[in-house]
Design a protein around this motif. Structure first.
Motif, PDB file in Angstrom:
ATOM      1  N   TYR A 119       0.865  -1.187   0.000  1.00 52.97           N
ATOM      2  CA  TYR A 119       0.000   0.000   0.000  1.00 52.97           C
ATOM      3  C   TYR A 119       0.901   1.236   0.000  1.00 52.97           C
ATOM      4  N   PRO A 120       0.629   2.187  -0.884  1.00 57.50           N
ATOM      5  CA  PRO A 120       1.532   3.339  -1.011  1.00 57.50           C
ATOM      6  C   PRO A 120       1.624   4.204   0.245  1.00 57.50           C
ATOM      7  N   ASN A 121       0.553   4.249   1.024  1.00 54.84           N
ATOM      8  CA  ASN A 121       0.556   5.068   2.238  1.00 54.84           C
ATOM      9  C   ASN A 121       0.570   4.151   3.458  1.00 54.84           C
ATOM     10  N   SER A 122       1.749   3.641   3.765  1.00 60.61           N
ATOM     11  CA  SER A 122       1.841   2.748   4.925  1.00 60.61           C
ATOM     12  C   SER A 122       3.054   3.113   5.774  1.00 60.61           C
ATOM     13  N   ILE A 123       2.847   3.005   7.075  1.00 63.30           N
ATOM     14  CA  ILE A 123       3.920   3.235   8.041  1.00 63.30           C
ATOM     15  C   ILE A 123       4.016   1.977   8.897  1.00 63.30           C
ATOM     16  N   LEU A 124       5.099   1.231   8.710  1.00 63.96           N
ATOM     17  CA  LEU A 124       5.349  -0.006   9.441  1.00 63.96           C
ATOM     18  C   LEU A 124       6.600   0.238  10.280  1.00 63.96           C
ATOM     19  N   ILE A 125       6.419   0.333  11.595  1.00 64.38           N
ATOM     20  CA  ILE A 125       7.555   0.638  12.465  1.00 64.38           C
ATOM     21  C   ILE A 125       7.594  -0.322  13.654  1.00 64.38           C
ATOM     22  N   ASP A 126       8.757  -0.455  14.240  1.00 67.68           N
ATOM     23  CA  ASP A 126       8.915  -1.263  15.446  1.00 67.68           C
ATOM     24  C   ASP A 126       8.578  -0.380  16.647  1.00 67.68           C
ATOM     25  N   ALA A 127       7.278  -0.115  16.785  1.00 60.79           N
ATOM     26  CA  ALA A 127       6.814   0.786  17.850  1.00 60.79           C
ATOM     27  C   ALA A 127       7.073   0.202  19.226  1.00 60.79           C
ATOM     28  N   ASN A 128       7.024  -1.120  19.333  1.00 59.41           N
ATOM     29  CA  ASN A 128       7.278  -1.762  20.611  1.00 59.41           C
ATOM     30  C   ASN A 128       8.704  -1.498  21.088  1.00 59.41           C
ATOM     31  N   LYS A 129       9.681  -1.624  20.188  1.00 61.53           N
ATOM     32  CA  LYS A 129      11.085  -1.359  20.544  1.00 61.53           C
ATOM     33  C   LYS A 129      11.275   0.110  20.906  1.00 61.53           C
ATOM     34  N   ILE A 130      10.630   0.994  20.132  1.00 59.04           N
ATOM     35  CA  ILE A 130      10.733   2.434  20.415  1.00 59.04           C
ATOM     36  C   ILE A 130      10.216   2.718  21.817  1.00 59.04           C
ATOM     37  N   GLY A 135      11.681   3.604  27.773  1.00 60.56           N
ATOM     38  CA  GLY A 135      11.453   3.235  29.166  1.00 60.56           C
ATOM     39  C   GLY A 135      10.004   3.009  29.532  1.00 60.56           C
ATOM     40  N   ASN A 136       9.147   2.782  28.524  1.00 61.23           N
ATOM     41  CA  ASN A 136       7.732   2.536  28.809  1.00 61.23           C
ATOM     42  C   ASN A 136       7.175   1.572  27.765  1.00 61.23           C
ATOM     43  N   SER A 137       7.378   0.277  27.977  1.00 65.37           N
ATOM     44  CA  SER A 137       6.965  -0.721  26.983  1.00 65.37           C
ATOM     45  C   SER A 137       5.464  -0.721  26.734  1.00 65.37           C
TER      46      SER A 137
END
Length: 195
Positions: A119-130, A135-137
């Protein structure tokens, strides 16, 4: 102005917290809002979805029709795929890359990511690691909200005030960590979109 957002994930990932933040920010911005939610069979691990509709005009239904969602924010990548029929042609997908492995035949991650990124408009990030690095999983959902925030008809100030309002009872440290998660998610998404 109107924006239709589907929030998806599994129980315990903070889907309803994102909805509450959006609701609070929209009301503070004198916008109309309708929200519905569906909980899975169990509190933790079952599918959870919420439809959030924000508009400067009256909203008559709290459910988003298929093909009319401007945005899907998912805290679980496979759950995102479940709601693709709701996404409009140029809609935005925002999801965490980390699976919640609650089934035995979970799809291969590479295939899952390829489908999302098709999909051209997609944001897939490792939000859990961020969130963990901050300091707040538990703030994975807030990182994703930050990543989606540039497409929201709400000011950053109204969203940050809503976060403050909703987390105040948990103490200043939790408020600060969630505000940091929101800002980091926005920063990462802006960098991804500008590439």
């Amino acid at each position: 102005m109107k924006l239709n957002i589907i929030l998806a994930g599994v129980g315990g990932q903070g889907i309803l917290t994102i909805a509450a933040i959006l609701d609070t920010a929209a009301l503070a911005s004198n916008l109309n809002i309708k929200q519905s939610e569906v909980h899975g069979m169990s509190q933790r691990g079952g599918a959870v979805e919420s439809h959030v509709r924000i508009s400067d005009k009256e909203i008559y239904s709290d459910l988003i029709p298929k093909g009319k969602a401007d945005m899907i924010i998912s805290v679980e990548p496979m759950e995102l795929l479940r709601y693709l029929p709701f996404l409009k042609k140029d809609g935005l997908l925002v999801t965490d890359s980390n699976p919640f492995l609650n089934i035995t035949n979970y799809p291969e991650l590479e295939e899952l990511y390829a489908e999302i990124q098709s999909y051209p408009n997609s944001i897939l990030i490792d939000a859990n690691k961020i969130a963990k690095d901050l300091g707040n999983s538990k703030a994975t959902n807030i990182v994703l909200l930050g990543a989606a925030s540039s497409q929201l008809p709400l000011s950053d100030e109204s969203v940050q005030q809503a976060i403050t309002t909703l987390f105040t009872r948990k103490g200043e440290r939790i408020v600060a960590k969630n505000l940091e998660a929101f800002k980091k998610g926005k920063e990462i998404a802006v960098n991804l979109i500008s590439k």
